[in-house]
Design a protein around this motif. Structure first.
Motif, PDB file in Angstrom:
ATOM      1  N   ARG A  78       1.010  -1.068  -0.304  1.00  0.00           N
ATOM      2  CA  ARG A  78       0.278  -0.100   0.347  1.00  0.00           C
ATOM      3  C   ARG A  78       0.622   1.221   0.113  1.00  0.00           C
ATOM      4  NH1 ARG A  78      -2.668  -3.889  -1.457  1.00  0.00           N
ATOM      5  NH2 ARG A  78      -4.253  -4.127  -0.533  1.00  0.00           N
ATOM      6  N   LYS A  79      -0.121   2.410   0.055  1.00  0.00           N
ATOM      7  CA  LYS A  79       1.050   3.615  -0.036  1.00  0.00           C
ATOM      8  C   LYS A  79       2.067   4.081   1.078  1.00  0.00           C
ATOM      9  CE  LYS A  79       0.675   8.254  -0.907  1.00  0.00           C
ATOM     10  NZ  LYS A  79      -0.410  10.035  -1.127  1.00  0.00           N
ATOM     11  N   ASP A  80       1.232   3.685   2.420  1.00  0.00           N
ATOM     12  CA  ASP A  80       2.711   4.145   3.307  1.00  0.00           C
ATOM     13  C   ASP A  80       2.561   3.340   4.408  1.00  0.00           C
ATOM     14  OD1 ASP A  80      -0.124   3.856   4.415  1.00  0.00           O
ATOM     15  OD2 ASP A  80      -0.576   5.817   5.441  1.00  0.00           O
ATOM     16  N   TYR A  81       1.711   2.059   3.790  1.00  0.00           N
ATOM     17  CA  TYR A  81       1.892   0.466   4.614  1.00  0.00           C
ATOM     18  C   TYR A  81       2.384  -1.333   3.692  1.00  0.00           C
ATOM     19  CZ  TYR A  81      -2.423  -0.789   4.774  1.00  0.00           C
ATOM     20  OH  TYR A  81      -3.658  -1.095   4.309  1.00  0.00           O
ATOM     21  N   GLU A  82       2.754  -1.697   4.189  1.00  0.00           N
ATOM     22  CA  GLU A  82       3.143  -3.242   3.215  1.00  0.00           C
ATOM     23  C   GLU A  82       2.823  -3.987   4.816  1.00  0.00           C
ATOM     24  OE1 GLU A  82       6.298  -4.507   1.974  1.00  0.00           O
ATOM     25  OE2 GLU A  82       7.359  -4.229   3.420  1.00  0.00           O
ATOM     26  N   VAL A  83       1.940  -5.160   4.141  1.00  0.00           N
ATOM     27  CA  VAL A  83       1.587  -6.294   5.038  1.00  0.00           C
ATOM     28  C   VAL A  83       2.369  -7.524   4.992  1.00  0.00           C
ATOM     29  CG1 VAL A  83      -0.560  -7.680   5.735  1.00  0.00           C
ATOM     30  CG2 VAL A  83      -0.823  -5.205   5.017  1.00  0.00           C
ATOM     31  N   VAL A  84       2.920  -8.142   5.375  1.00  0.00           N
ATOM     32  CA  VAL A  84       3.539  -9.277   5.085  1.00  0.00           C
ATOM     33  C   VAL A  84       3.230 -10.130   6.328  1.00  0.00           C
ATOM     34  CG1 VAL A  84       6.689 -10.041   5.675  1.00  0.00           C
ATOM     35  CG2 VAL A  84       6.187  -8.100   5.548  1.00  0.00           C
ATOM     36  N   VAL A  85       2.773 -11.490   4.502  1.00  0.00           N
ATOM     37  CA  VAL A  85       1.849 -12.703   5.718  1.00  0.00           C
ATOM     38  C   VAL A  85       2.843 -13.562   5.678  1.00  0.00           C
ATOM     39  CG1 VAL A  85       0.250 -13.846   4.601  1.00  0.00           C
ATOM     40  CG2 VAL A  85       0.109 -11.794   4.151  1.00  0.00           C
ATOM     41  N   TYR A  86       2.814 -14.073   6.561  1.00  0.00           N
ATOM     42  CA  TYR A  86       3.270 -15.602   7.154  1.00  0.00           C
ATOM     43  C   TYR A  86       2.485 -16.766   6.971  1.00  0.00           C
ATOM     44  CZ  TYR A  86       7.289 -12.952   8.357  1.00  0.00           C
ATOM     45  OH  TYR A  86       8.109 -11.995   8.215  1.00  0.00           O
ATOM     46  N   ALA A  87       2.434 -18.167   6.908  1.00  0.00           N
ATOM     47  CA  ALA A  87       2.055 -18.756   6.689  1.00  0.00           C
ATOM     48  C   ALA A  87       1.994 -20.490   7.646  1.00  0.00           C
ATOM     49  CB  ALA A  87       1.348 -19.745   5.413  1.00  0.00           C
ATOM     50  N   ALA A  88       1.054 -20.499   8.913  1.00  0.00           N
ATOM     51  CA  ALA A  88       1.427 -21.277   9.494  1.00  0.00           C
ATOM     52  C   ALA A  88       0.248 -22.429   8.334  1.00  0.00           C
ATOM     53  CB  ALA A  88       0.139 -21.557  10.712  1.00  0.00           C
ATOM     54  N   GLY A  89       1.319 -23.869   8.797  1.00  0.00           N
ATOM     55  CA  GLY A  89       1.012 -25.302   8.264  1.00  0.00           C
ATOM     56  C   GLY A  89      -0.691 -25.441   8.168  1.00  0.00           C
ATOM     57  N   PRO A  90      -1.400 -26.116   7.545  1.00  0.00           N
ATOM     58  CA  PRO A  90      -3.306 -26.680   7.911  1.00  0.00           C
ATOM     59  C   PRO A  90      -3.374 -27.674   8.835  1.00  0.00           C
ATOM     60  CG  PRO A  90      -1.950 -27.751   6.140  1.00  0.00           C
ATOM     61  CD  PRO A  90      -1.272 -27.312   6.545  1.00  0.00           C
ATOM     62  N   LEU A  91      -3.842 -27.329   9.525  1.00  0.00           N
ATOM     63  CA  LEU A  91      -4.821 -27.673  11.356  1.00  0.00           C
ATOM     64  C   LEU A  91      -5.262 -28.536  11.257  1.00  0.00           C
ATOM     65  CD1 LEU A  91      -3.529 -24.938  13.493  1.00  0.00           C
ATOM     66  CD2 LEU A  91      -1.578 -26.581  12.822  1.00  0.00           C
ATOM     67  N   ALA A  92      -5.864 -29.287  12.014  1.00  0.00           N
ATOM     68  CA  ALA A  92      -6.879 -30.065  12.317  1.00  0.00           C
ATOM     69  C   ALA A  92      -7.350 -30.578  13.556  1.00  0.00           C
ATOM     70  CB  ALA A  92      -7.041 -31.544  10.855  1.00  0.00           C
ATOM     71  N   PHE A  93      -8.121 -30.256  13.545  1.00  0.00           N
ATOM     72  CA  PHE A  93      -8.942 -31.167  15.047  1.00  0.00           C
ATOM     73  C   PHE A  93      -9.393 -32.269  14.235  1.00  0.00           C
ATOM     74  CE2 PHE A  93     -10.122 -27.008  15.820  1.00  0.00           C
ATOM     75  CZ  PHE A  93      -9.441 -27.040  17.289  1.00  0.00           C
ATOM     76  N   ARG A  94     -10.411 -33.525  15.584  1.00  0.00           N
ATOM     77  CA  ARG A  94     -10.566 -34.784  14.550  1.00  0.00           C
ATOM     78  C   ARG A  94     -11.524 -35.578  15.615  1.00  0.00           C
ATOM     79  NH1 ARG A  94      -9.352 -38.983  17.819  1.00  0.00           N
ATOM     80  NH2 ARG A  94      -7.875 -38.752  19.898  1.00  0.00           N
ATOM     81  N   PRO A  95     -12.050 -36.024  14.843  1.00  0.00           N
ATOM     82  CA  PRO A  95     -13.526 -36.776  15.266  1.00  0.00           C
ATOM     83  C   PRO A  95     -13.427 -36.906  16.910  1.00  0.00           C
ATOM     84  CG  PRO A  95     -13.535 -37.584  13.506  1.00  0.00           C
ATOM     85  CD  PRO A  95     -12.142 -36.850  13.597  1.00  0.00           C
ATOM     86  N   ALA A  96     -14.339 -37.197  17.244  1.00  0.00           N
ATOM     87  CA  ALA A  96     -13.987 -37.769  19.414  1.00  0.00           C
ATOM     88  C   ALA A  96     -13.957 -40.050  18.347  1.00  0.00           C
ATOM     89  CB  ALA A  96     -14.698 -37.326  20.061  1.00  0.00           C
ATOM     90  N   HIS A  97     -15.396 -39.647  17.662  1.00  0.00           N
ATOM     91  CA  HIS A  97     -15.254 -41.039  17.605  1.00  0.00           C
ATOM     92  C   HIS A  97     -15.434 -41.691  16.479  1.00  0.00           C
ATOM     93  CE1 HIS A  97     -17.275 -41.231  21.629  1.00  0.00           C
ATOM     94  NE2 HIS A  97     -17.817 -40.369  21.452  1.00  0.00           N
ATOM     95  N   CYS A  98     -14.526 -42.186  16.024  1.00  0.00           N
ATOM     96  CA  CYS A  98     -14.603 -42.950  14.785  1.00  0.00           C
ATOM     97  C   CYS A  98     -14.948 -44.373  15.374  1.00  0.00           C
ATOM     98  CB  CYS A  98     -12.742 -42.818  13.985  1.00  0.00           C
ATOM     99  SG  CYS A  98     -12.325 -41.075  13.908  1.00  0.00           S
ATOM    100  N   PRO A  99     -14.790 -44.943  14.220  1.00  0.00           N
ATOM    101  CA  PRO A  99     -15.305 -46.496  13.842  1.00  0.00           C
ATOM    102  C   PRO A  99     -14.014 -47.595  14.417  1.00  0.00           C
ATOM    103  CG  PRO A  99     -16.095 -45.701  11.935  1.00  0.00           C
ATOM    104  CD  PRO A  99     -15.646 -44.729  12.764  1.00  0.00           C
ATOM    105  N   ALA A 100     -13.983 -48.667  14.495  1.00  0.00           N
ATOM    106  CA  ALA A 100     -12.361 -49.406  14.542  1.00  0.00           C
ATOM    107  C   ALA A 100     -12.861 -49.967  13.159  1.00  0.00           C
ATOM    108  CB  ALA A 100     -12.678 -50.674  15.119  1.00  0.00           C
ATOM    109  N   PRO A 101     -11.479 -49.556  12.610  1.00  0.00           N
ATOM    110  CA  PRO A 101     -10.682 -50.445  11.509  1.00  0.00           C
ATOM    111  C   PRO A 101     -10.884 -51.300  11.528  1.00  0.00           C
ATOM    112  CG  PRO A 101      -9.007 -49.840  12.689  1.00  0.00           C
ATOM    113  CD  PRO A 101      -9.971 -49.194  13.174  1.00  0.00           C
ATOM    114  N   THR A 102     -11.458 -52.257  10.676  1.00  0.00           N
ATOM    115  CA  THR A 102     -11.702 -54.327   9.943  1.00  0.00           C
ATOM    116  C   THR A 102     -10.748 -54.675   9.125  1.00  0.00           C
ATOM    117  OG1 THR A 102     -13.572 -53.198   8.713  1.00  0.00           O
ATOM    118  CG2 THR A 102     -14.191 -53.592  10.117  1.00  0.00           C
ATOM    119  N   ASN A 103     -10.168 -55.572  10.262  1.00  0.00           N
ATOM    120  CA  ASN A 103      -9.036 -56.294   9.314  1.00  0.00           C
ATOM    121  C   ASN A 103      -9.485 -57.045   8.897  1.00  0.00           C
ATOM    122  OD1 ASN A 103      -7.298 -54.141   9.918  1.00  0.00           O
ATOM    123  ND2 ASN A 103      -6.597 -54.971  11.970  1.00  0.00           N
ATOM    124  N   TYR A 104      -9.556 -57.932   8.020  1.00  0.00           N
ATOM    125  CA  TYR A 104     -10.049 -59.346   7.765  1.00  0.00           C
ATOM    126  C   TYR A 104      -8.963 -59.320   7.665  1.00  0.00           C
ATOM    127  CZ  TYR A 104     -14.106 -56.680   5.857  1.00  0.00           C
ATOM    128  OH  TYR A 104     -15.257 -56.092   5.729  1.00  0.00           O
TER     129      TYR A 104
END
Length: 176
Positions: A150-176
């Motif tokens: 911009r005319k009188d300022y600039e913005v420097v943008v930094y990135a964080a890696g994608p973050l994730a929450f996870r489900p509390a209840h996931c079905p147990a994997p089925t092994n055959y």
């Protein structure tokens, strides 16, 4: 002899922001006469049960209104900045670090001192913290050569890696 070493040291300090553009933000006020603002961006997801226990975000869905915090520590390991931010409808956050200051231009630089942590998810079925991209202890920032000028300022943008929450209840994997 000592004066020539001093001259080399001073000239290397002057060239440092040119060699490492991300460090130029630390000198923005003095080098360009402009005010420099710092922003952190990223995305928060709900990790698919298929990828539980991994860092994979395959089949992940963005979370609207999730909260993350940006925490910066100074060179004496004291919290120098803390603020929570909320994601938009696409799980994206654009965190303006208004009031962020550095007392030491290298050690307090955002790449060294700031981390992004998960805080909360509005989804009852996906609100457990995961450590995808170090969301538990703080995702480090990276510089991706992104600036807004911009005319009188600039913005420097930094990135964080994608973050994730996870489900509390996931079905147990089925092994055959």
């Amino acid at each position: 002899m000592a004066s020539s070493h001093l001259a080399v040291f001073i000239s290397s300090l002057l060239l440092l922001p040119l060699a490492f553009p991300s460090i130029a933000a630390a000198y923005g006020d003095t080098l360009q006469g402009k005010k420099t603002e710092v922003v952190v961006e990223g995305v928060v997801y709900c990790q698919s049960c298929d990828n539980y226990g991994s860092w994979s975000l395959s089949k992940a869905e963005p979370i609207a209104s999730a909260k993350v915090s940006v925490i910066c520590r100074n060179d004496m390991d004291q919290v120098s900045f803390y603020k929570a931010f909320e994601t938009d409808g696409n799980g994206y956050f654009f965190a303006e670090l208004e009031g962020f200051q550095m007392s030491h231009s290298l050690l307090d630089h955002p790449l060294q001192s700031c981390r992004v942590k998960l805080v909360s998810s509005p989804l009852e079925n996906c609100n457990l913290l995961s450590n995808v991209n170090y969301g538990l202890n703080g995702s480090p920032l990276r510089y991706e050569n992104k600036r807004l000028h911009r005319k009188d300022y600039e913005v420097v943008v930094y990135a964080a890696g994608p973050l994730a929450f996870r489900p509390a209840h996931c079905p147990a994997p089925t092994n055959y």
